[in-house]
Scaffold this motif. Sequence first.
Motif: not given
Length: 306
Positions: A278-294
């Motif tokens: 998880m530390n290698q995942v860019p924060m913009w990925v975790i915070h993206s609207t698409r990821v939250q919707e998914y």
Amino acid sequence: MELLVQQFFTLLGLIFCLHLILKFLGFSKYLFPRLWGVLPPSFFQTLGEWAVVTGAGDGIGKAYAIELANRGMNIVMISRTLEKLQKVALEIELTTGRNVKIIQADFTKNKIYEHIEENLKGLEIGVLVNNVGMLHSPDPCSFLAVPDNDENLINCNVVSVIKMTRLVLKQMAQRRQGIVLNISSAFGSFPCPLYAIYSASKVFVTTFSKALQAEYKSEGIIIQAVTPYGVSTPMTKNQSTNLITKSSRDFVQESLNHITHGSETFGCLAHAVLGCIMNQVPMWVIHSTRVQEYFLDFINTKQSKE
């Protein structure tokens, strides 16, 4: 110039290698715990006669109460639901022969700590487990999608840790020994959307624990933040256990083997590996609207099938 560039990349390579070595050393405490020192069976008994566990009626708190009793300690169980406390207390007394004291208290309220302090008088407390906690909602959701229960959550997740630590740490400091385990969450290691207040409250728990450990480690006291990912508890709707999602019992048994391994622990190898990923995942990925919707669609689909 060519020599300077060569030296730069050599230094960069050495820094990278050092980073990998430090990472491996961090994992080695989970892979090879015996190399870091094995706690003797009587270790917890040498700290004091009693262990205090908040939120002890079920889940992780119940598991800590049972396991610490198995390791020779008398238990003070504190939680809101008296019936659950009585059931677990009877189980502990019958299976371990240890003494159990019950204190009924609702940690969403602030006027409970005089009552708790009065009931702890005269007890030699060697271990405190600040476990009690709550989610802002049973399911992940945005901040405005749930009723305002902010004060209850902050009292339960944040204020309880401060107040209980202050009550118990006084006598630990006088005796120059003791352990305070603050149950945080891996969701506190990054700003976690859909769990905004919960995530923020766990950031506090982890930071508070690390700061106190720096203050009191010279006095022989261990203060540690425990930051798990998935553990099957009523708060997580008793999810099925797997490689990542641990049962409360298994997680607690493993995490207690790491209490001398630093001011913060994931508690088990699987969660440490997941944390590294998880530390290698860019924060913009975790915070993206698409990821939250998914993620929300995934939760809704899973619930509709159950």
